[in-house]
Design an enzyme around this catalytic site. Structure first.
Site, PDB file in Angstrom:
ATOM      1  N   SER A  15       0.801  -1.221   0.000  1.00 32.73           N
ATOM      2  CA  SER A  15       0.000   0.000   0.000  1.00 32.73           C
ATOM      3  C   SER A  15       0.833   1.269   0.000  1.00 32.73           C
ATOM      4  CB  SER A  15      -0.948   0.019   1.209  1.00 32.73           C
ATOM      5  OG  SER A  15      -0.222  -0.098   2.422  1.00 32.73           O
ATOM      6  N   ASP A 191      -0.957   6.093  11.564  1.00 33.77           N
ATOM      7  CA  ASP A 191      -0.811   4.682  11.951  1.00 33.77           C
ATOM      8  C   ASP A 191       0.643   4.230  11.933  1.00 33.77           C
ATOM      9  OD1 ASP A 191      -0.266   4.559   9.255  1.00 33.77           O
ATOM     10  OD2 ASP A 191      -1.894   3.188   8.754  1.00 33.77           O
ATOM     11  N   HIS A 194       1.366   4.356   6.933  1.00 28.37           N
ATOM     12  CA  HIS A 194       0.924   4.935   5.664  1.00 28.37           C
ATOM     13  C   HIS A 194       1.224   6.433   5.635  1.00 28.37           C
ATOM     14  CE1 HIS A 194      -1.561   1.223   5.875  1.00 28.37           C
ATOM     15  NE2 HIS A 194      -1.198   1.171   4.593  1.00 28.37           N
TER      16      HIS A 194
END
Length: 219
Positions: A15, A191, A194
């Site tokens: 991601s 977090d 990311h």
């Protein structure tokens, strides 16, 4: 700079590489390349080296472990005939050990991780100009934190494999460790994984620092 006219760079990962890119492979117009460090790398290549036609491809898919990336590596990397390959994987290999501890089938332990990354390197090393190994990371400066300590094992594997096969090693964990000595990680990633655009810019700058990139080239 190491990149030449008409080179193709394929960025493979999870991601933090993906960040909204077209699936399974993103490139070209609009937001197909996503909004990660890959987008900023292309921005800077075009801005500073407009005379070079460099094709940048995002083969990141959110949630991938090294096991997942290896399973699609032939389709999403090898088949694209890249000149350069960048591999940034491992965050989910570690993360699943902490956020899904009972789901052992999702966890990729160090031995498998090393084998997976090494297999990816071997798939392309004889057909490309170079391979980048971008370390996974966790934006936690406390090295005794359990997830950070675990992540450091995977970073060490990346460094070892990069040295073994003559790959270019980019240490994102060290990048964020240094940054967090000055600012808290919450300003770039709530977090601790990311990154926002500031974090993506830090990553792009670190990547380009390994490429002989000259920000004043076109001035």
């Amino acid at each position: 700079m190491i990149f030449e006219n008409n080179d193709r760079i394929v960025f493979a990962g999870d991601s933090v590489t993906d960040m909204g890119s077209e699936q399974p492979v993103g490139e070209g117009l609009f937001d197909n390349l996503g909004k990660s460090y890959v987008r900023i790398v292309e921005n800077m290549l075009v801005a500073c080296y407009p005379e070079l036609n460099i094709r940048v491809t995002n083969s990141g898919i959110g949630g991938n472990t090294s096991r997942d990336l290896l399973a699609r590596f032939d389709r999403d990397v090898v088949a694209l005939n890249p000149d350069w390959v960048s591999i940034c994987i491992g965050i989910n290999d570690v993360w699943r050990q902490f956020d899904c501890p009972a789901m052992l089938n999702l966890q990729v332990m160090p031995d498998e991780y090393e084998k997976n990354v090494e297999t990816m390197i071997l798939k392309v090393k004889d057909s490309v100009k170079g391979i980048f190994i971008l370390s996974p990371y966790y934006m936690e400066p406390n090295k005794s934190d359990k997830m950070r300590a675990r992540m450091d094992e995977y970073v060490a594997i990346c460094e070892k494999l990069a040295e073994k096969y003559g790959c270019i090693f980019v240490n994102f964990q060290k990048l964020y460790e240094d940054f967090c000595e000055i600012r808290h990680s919450s300003c770039i990633a709530w977090d601790r994984v990311h990154p926002n655009q500031m974090g993506a810019t830090l990553m792009a700058r670190e990547f380009l620092s390994k490429c002989g990139f000259d920000y004043n080239h076109n001035i």
